[in-house]
Design a protein around this motif. Structure first.
Motif, PDB file in Angstrom:
ATOM      1  N   ASP A   1       0.867  -1.178   0.000  1.00 50.59           N
ATOM      2  CA  ASP A   1       0.000   0.000   0.000  1.00 50.59           C
ATOM      3  C   ASP A   1       0.905   1.231   0.000  1.00 50.59           C
ATOM      4  OD1 ASP A   1      -1.808   2.052   0.558  1.00 50.59           O
ATOM      5  OD2 ASP A   1      -2.982   0.838   1.945  1.00 50.59           O
TER       6      ASP A   1
ATOM      7  N   PRO B   1      -1.206  -0.847  -5.578  1.00 57.00           N
ATOM      8  CA  PRO B   1      -0.103   0.091  -5.369  1.00 57.00           C
ATOM      9  C   PRO B   1       0.883   0.164  -6.526  1.00 57.00           C
ATOM     10  CG  PRO B   1       0.208  -1.892  -4.055  1.00 57.00           C
ATOM     11  CD  PRO B   1      -1.181  -1.960  -4.607  1.00 57.00           C
TER      12      PRO B   1
ATOM     13  N   ALA C   1      -7.081   3.086  -5.106  1.00 56.79           N
ATOM     14  CA  ALA C   1      -5.647   3.364  -5.103  1.00 56.79           C
ATOM     15  C   ALA C   1      -5.348   4.700  -5.777  1.00 56.79           C
ATOM     16  CB  ALA C   1      -4.905   2.235  -5.804  1.00 56.79           C
TER      17      ALA C   1
END
Length: 335
Positions: free
Chosen positions: A6, A148, A188
């Motif tokens: 992340d 990510p 994201a």
């Protein structure tokens, strides 16, 4: 680096260092940096760019990789806990994951959302259950609620295009798609742009609001970086002064897990296909971004996708370079 799960786990300075490393590896290759290293790649959902870019990244750094997916000639994999395995599947994920991980120095895992229980998907419960089974370093190649690798590449792309962080505006727009798609990329992208310090507007029709949990996390990231987060149903208002429009479809959170209700709602918005009329009051050089794959004539018109606004190929190539930087940090001598 033990995990790349992340962007929120990293400071902006660490992210910029990865982007700088990616640029350096592009201009000054290190073909033996990961000599003798192996990356295990587990794909529980389909891929083109993620699969090819990770394989290319390992090869360019002198390492190797192997790919496992249910579509290959392997035993069927069962993932449900407590199941009596008297059906078609001959192998359980609880054995498969540790075995696959043991063959490499790190593992990348890609597992889409089930799109049945919103809270479970937002908590990335399935993905976390997989990573809990391994002790090796791991990379999130897309989970139910995160991507990510895509976001790192997108940040790099915007830096290359001199799209400002401070005062830059990104519109994350829902677009029509015939299927209900996961929330990973919009979640994201929203958080990445907010963390970068941009003013982010989520543009969507009623019923396709992003979950409050995502909006709150992004708002906190924006506040820390000097940006802002808002949402709108008004296309003209949202696009005013925009430097980037990032188009992506996602499931209706109002009807999450209800395929028929979702379909009925999304079919009311066939006109949510990005064309030149969307850019009327945006910046003159406003760019079009998309993670790919993209449906021509559905999500975006050919004129935009093939024209000067589109940077989708640049984004895709940056996937490989950004992942090279992550792998270098994770498996190189400096890790």
């Amino acid at each position: 680096m033990k995990a790349f799960n992340d962007l929120a786990d990293f400071s902006n300075e660490e992210i910029l260092a990865l982007i700088d490393l990616a640029a350096r590896l592009d201009t000054a290759p290190e073909p033996e940096a990961l000599k003798g290293k192996v990356l295990s790649l587990l794909f529980l959902s389909p891929s083109l760019r993620t699969l090819a870019s990770f394989q290319a990244a390992m090869t360019r750094l002198g390492g190797g990789s192997f790919v496992i997916s249910p579509e290959m000639s392997i035993h069927g994999i069962e993932s449900r806990p407590g199941i009596v395995m008297d059906g078609a599947a001959a192998e359980h994920i609880r054995e498969a994951i540790p075995v696959i991980a043991s063959y490499g120095d790190a593992i990348g895992i890609r597992a889409f959302a089930q799109r049945k229980d919103l809270d479970a998907d937002l908590g990335d419960q399935e993905y976390t259950a997989l990573t809990d089974l391994i002790e090796k370093p791991y990379i999130n190649m897309e989970s139910a609620a995160n991507h990510p690798c895509q976001s790192l590449a997108d940040w790099k792309t915007m830096n290359e295009l001199d799209i400002p962080a401070d005062g830059g505006k990104l519109v994350l727009s829902w677009a029509y798609h015939p299927r209900a798609l996961p929330l990973a990329v919009p979640a994201a992208t929203l958080h990445m742009a907010a963390k970068r310090g941009m003013d982010v507007t989520v543009l969507r029709p009623e019923g396709f609001e992003l979950p409050q949990r995502m909006m709150q996390n992004a708002s906190a990231a924006a506040e820390a970086s000097g940006g802002s987060v808002s949402e709108s149903e008004d296309r003209k208002e949202a696009m005013e002064g925009a430097h980037v429009i990032y188009a992506k479809s996602w499931s209706s959170t109002r009807h999450y897990g209800d395929k028929l209700a979702d379909q009925k709602l999304r079919e009311q918005h066939l006109d949510w296909c990005v064309d030149e009329t969307w850019f009327g009051n945006a910046q003159d050089d406003c760019r079009f971004m998309h993670c790919l794959p993209v449906r021509r004539g559905v999500v975006v018109t050919d004129d935009i996708l093939d024209g000067p606004r589109s940077v989708v190929i640049q984004e895709a190539r940056n996937r490989m370079l950004a992942q090279m930087a992550v792998l270098h940090q994770m498996l190189g001598n400096s890790s």
